[in-house]
Motif scaffolding. Structure first.
Motif, PDB file in Angstrom:
ATOM      1  N   ASP A  35      72.326 -30.793 -67.873  1.00  0.00           N
ATOM      2  CA  ASP A  35      72.097 -32.488 -67.922  1.00  0.00           C
ATOM      3  C   ASP A  35      71.340 -32.838 -67.979  1.00  0.00           C
ATOM      4  N   ALA A  36      70.231 -32.149 -67.436  1.00  0.00           N
ATOM      5  CA  ALA A  36      68.974 -32.691 -67.222  1.00  0.00           C
ATOM      6  C   ALA A  36      67.796 -32.159 -68.776  1.00  0.00           C
ATOM      7  N   GLN A  37      68.226 -31.661 -69.586  1.00  0.00           N
ATOM      8  CA  GLN A  37      67.879 -30.704 -70.710  1.00  0.00           C
ATOM      9  C   GLN A  37      68.821 -32.186 -71.471  1.00  0.00           C
ATOM     10  N   LEU A  38      69.819 -32.249 -71.164  1.00  0.00           N
ATOM     11  CA  LEU A  38      70.805 -32.997 -72.897  1.00  0.00           C
ATOM     12  C   LEU A  38      70.273 -34.786 -72.140  1.00  0.00           C
ATOM     13  N   ILE A  39      69.734 -35.418 -71.240  1.00  0.00           N
ATOM     14  CA  ILE A  39      69.133 -36.402 -71.409  1.00  0.00           C
ATOM     15  C   ILE A  39      67.837 -36.784 -71.888  1.00  0.00           C
ATOM     16  N   ALA A  59      66.895 -24.913 -76.557  1.00  0.00           N
ATOM     17  CA  ALA A  59      67.256 -24.817 -74.883  1.00  0.00           C
ATOM     18  C   ALA A  59      68.843 -24.991 -74.859  1.00  0.00           C
ATOM     19  N   LEU A  60      69.262 -26.302 -75.253  1.00  0.00           N
ATOM     20  CA  LEU A  60      70.634 -26.322 -75.015  1.00  0.00           C
ATOM     21  C   LEU A  60      71.203 -25.484 -75.714  1.00  0.00           C
ATOM     22  N   THR A  61      70.941 -24.799 -76.842  1.00  0.00           N
ATOM     23  CA  THR A  61      71.423 -24.033 -77.751  1.00  0.00           C
ATOM     24  C   THR A  61      71.716 -22.879 -76.809  1.00  0.00           C
ATOM     25  N   GLU A  63      71.654 -22.569 -73.417  1.00  0.00           N
ATOM     26  CA  GLU A  63      72.625 -22.937 -72.923  1.00  0.00           C
ATOM     27  C   GLU A  63      74.225 -22.813 -73.030  1.00  0.00           C
ATOM     28  N   GLY A  64      74.294 -23.110 -74.592  1.00  0.00           N
ATOM     29  CA  GLY A  64      76.158 -22.836 -74.752  1.00  0.00           C
ATOM     30  C   GLY A  64      76.190 -24.081 -75.381  1.00  0.00           C
ATOM     31  N   VAL A  65      75.396 -24.784 -75.204  1.00  0.00           N
ATOM     32  CA  VAL A  65      76.165 -26.460 -75.768  1.00  0.00           C
ATOM     33  C   VAL A  65      76.181 -27.146 -77.204  1.00  0.00           C
ATOM     34  N   PRO A  66      77.061 -27.193 -78.190  1.00  0.00           N
ATOM     35  CA  PRO A  66      77.076 -27.210 -79.046  1.00  0.00           C
ATOM     36  C   PRO A  66      76.317 -28.749 -79.696  1.00  0.00           C
ATOM     37  N   PRO A  67      75.320 -28.575 -80.904  1.00  0.00           N
ATOM     38  CA  PRO A  67      75.280 -29.391 -81.701  1.00  0.00           C
ATOM     39  C   PRO A  67      75.674 -31.410 -81.291  1.00  0.00           C
ATOM     40  N   ILE A  68      77.203 -30.711 -81.651  1.00  0.00           N
ATOM     41  CA  ILE A  68      78.239 -31.730 -81.514  1.00  0.00           C
ATOM     42  C   ILE A  68      77.917 -32.708 -79.939  1.00  0.00           C
ATOM     43  N   LYS A  84      67.636 -36.420 -90.212  1.00  0.00           N
ATOM     44  CA  LYS A  84      68.332 -35.782 -90.259  1.00  0.00           C
ATOM     45  C   LYS A  84      68.028 -33.543 -90.362  1.00  0.00           C
ATOM     46  N   PHE A  85      66.632 -33.961 -91.049  1.00  0.00           N
ATOM     47  CA  PHE A  85      66.410 -32.423 -91.089  1.00  0.00           C
ATOM     48  C   PHE A  85      66.686 -31.923 -89.583  1.00  0.00           C
ATOM     49  N   ASP A  86      66.189 -32.911 -89.075  1.00  0.00           N
ATOM     50  CA  ASP A  86      65.951 -32.015 -87.361  1.00  0.00           C
ATOM     51  C   ASP A  86      67.422 -31.950 -87.105  1.00  0.00           C
ATOM     52  N   LEU A  87      68.225 -32.533 -87.340  1.00  0.00           N
ATOM     53  CA  LEU A  87      69.705 -32.200 -87.025  1.00  0.00           C
ATOM     54  C   LEU A  87      70.227 -31.001 -87.642  1.00  0.00           C
ATOM     55  N   PHE A  88      69.300 -30.742 -89.370  1.00  0.00           N
ATOM     56  CA  PHE A  88      69.878 -29.655 -89.524  1.00  0.00           C
ATOM     57  C   PHE A  88      69.371 -28.638 -89.011  1.00  0.00           C
ATOM     58  N   LEU A  89      68.364 -28.503 -88.728  1.00  0.00           N
ATOM     59  CA  LEU A  89      67.596 -27.520 -88.194  1.00  0.00           C
ATOM     60  C   LEU A  89      68.424 -27.242 -86.919  1.00  0.00           C
ATOM     61  N   TYR A  90      68.359 -28.157 -85.883  1.00  0.00           N
ATOM     62  CA  TYR A  90      69.465 -27.327 -84.513  1.00  0.00           C
ATOM     63  C   TYR A  90      70.633 -26.839 -84.956  1.00  0.00           C
ATOM     64  N   ASP A  91      71.105 -27.725 -86.137  1.00  0.00           N
ATOM     65  CA  ASP A  91      72.207 -27.074 -86.279  1.00  0.00           C
ATOM     66  C   ASP A  91      72.247 -25.197 -86.520  1.00  0.00           C
ATOM     67  N   ILE A  92      71.239 -25.009 -87.169  1.00  0.00           N
ATOM     68  CA  ILE A  92      70.984 -24.048 -88.001  1.00  0.00           C
ATOM     69  C   ILE A  92      70.411 -22.677 -86.505  1.00  0.00           C
ATOM     70  N   ASP A  93      69.567 -23.554 -85.875  1.00  0.00           N
ATOM     71  CA  ASP A  93      69.594 -22.671 -84.563  1.00  0.00           C
ATOM     72  C   ASP A  93      70.573 -21.804 -83.635  1.00  0.00           C
ATOM     73  N   TRP A  94      71.599 -23.250 -83.763  1.00  0.00           N
ATOM     74  CA  TRP A  94      73.090 -22.583 -83.132  1.00  0.00           C
ATOM     75  C   TRP A  94      73.929 -21.788 -84.135  1.00  0.00           C
ATOM     76  N   LEU A  95      73.363 -21.992 -85.426  1.00  0.00           N
ATOM     77  CA  LEU A  95      74.269 -20.738 -85.648  1.00  0.00           C
ATOM     78  C   LEU A  95      73.381 -19.442 -85.490  1.00  0.00           C
ATOM     79  N   ARG A  96      72.148 -19.067 -86.020  1.00  0.00           N
ATOM     80  CA  ARG A  96      71.384 -18.385 -85.510  1.00  0.00           C
ATOM     81  C   ARG A  96      71.603 -17.219 -84.450  1.00  0.00           C
ATOM     82  N   TRP A  97      71.810 -18.549 -83.542  1.00  0.00           N
ATOM     83  CA  TRP A  97      72.339 -17.896 -81.646  1.00  0.00           C
ATOM     84  C   TRP A  97      73.614 -17.818 -81.303  1.00  0.00           C
ATOM     85  N   THR A  98      74.408 -18.569 -81.812  1.00  0.00           N
ATOM     86  CA  THR A  98      75.723 -18.148 -81.589  1.00  0.00           C
ATOM     87  C   THR A  98      76.408 -17.024 -82.245  1.00  0.00           C
TER      88      THR A  98
END
Length: 263
Positions: A35-39, A59-61, A63-68, A84-98
């Motif tokens: 929760d602290a990471q989310l905030i 870190a949230l990825t 922890e298993g927390v999807p970008p959405i 927008k680019f950073d959000l795109f990077l977070y999505d790709i990092d999630w996909l790579r890990w998950t």
């Protein structure tokens, strides 16, 4: 269009300039609760602290927390090109890990490299695909061969139908919450079922509804996983089944309200 290109700043050079502080920041982040990471992530993203937001997103990825599930509200289309680019990077990092095996099913070599390459390849291919914000979302989704489930987990990489469904869910959320409140208002508060218990039940049902609306074909196990991703709390399949049965009227009411909007 030239203005968009002029404004665009890839993240990799910024990360390289901050390389000396990155490991120390990662160590601090690892000591935070989910929760602290989310905030901290929400604050870093909203205030333009790109390095901190990227490290917290990673870190949230883990922890298993999807970008959405990292933003309290739907991200606005008015975000600047770097956000927008950073959000795109977070999505790709999630996909790579998950989904480490997803690179095997994509059609294009560069898309596969984006999903399984080194960190340097990751950044280079991300910049190529993003194309300074000029490439349409649907083309990126298609080139990555994303499933509906994967799109629902992403914050940026969504086809038009998925984005539409998410917007419908956002609009219906307050309607459903009010309907759930009205139903629970009939429940009697006792020494064994306090007001706090009732509020927890309301929150749980509302969160289960959000998960259910993401994928109404999901199994009970799938919904239990979604609930854990959203809340950080484990829940049994039997509890999901029981709550869905008790929420049947609210689920029907939400779909009726959606129909009224479309009429």
């Amino acid at each position: 269009m030239s203005e968009t290109i002029a404004e665009f700043q890839p993240l990799e050079p910024i990360l390289e300039r901050a390389a000396c502080q990155v490991q120390e920041a990662k160590n601090r982040i690892s000591e935070l609760s989910r929760d602290a990471q989310l905030i901290a992530y929400q604050k870093a993203f909203s205030t333009g602290k790109r390095v901190a937001a990227f490290l917290l997103a990673q870190a949230l990825t883990r922890e298993g927390v999807p970008p959405i599930f990292r933003h309290e509200q739907q991200i606005s289309t008015s975000q600047n090109v770097n956000q927008k680019f950073d959000l795109f990077l977070y999505d790709i990092d999630w996909l790579r890990w998950t989904y480490p095996d997803h690179a095997k099913v994509v059609r294009y070599r560069r898309s596969a490299a984006l999903l399984r390459g080194s960190p340097k390849t990751f950044h280079a291919e991300a910049e190529y695909m993003f194309y300074a914000g000029r490439r349409p979302y649907w083309k990126m989704v298609a080139s990555l061969s994303l499933t509906l489930r994967q799109q629902h987990e992403c914050m940026f990489l969504q086809s038009a139908p998925v984005a539409k469904q998410k917007e419908e869910t956002r609009r219906l959320s307050k309607v459903v919450l009010q309907h759930l409140e009205e139903n629970l208002a009939k429940v009697k508060i006792t020494s064994s079922y306090s007001l706090s218990d009732l509020q927890n039940t309301l929150r749980r049902r509302h969160d289960i509804w959000k998960c259910y609306r993401m994928d109404r074909e999901a199994s009970l196990a799938g919904l239990a996983l979604r609930y854990e991703q959203l809340t950080g709390e484990k829940i049994s399949r039997q509890c999901i089944a029981n709550q869905l049965a008790k929420m049947a009227d609210s689920i029907k009411y939400a779909e009726m309200k959606k129909g009224d909007e479309m009429a």
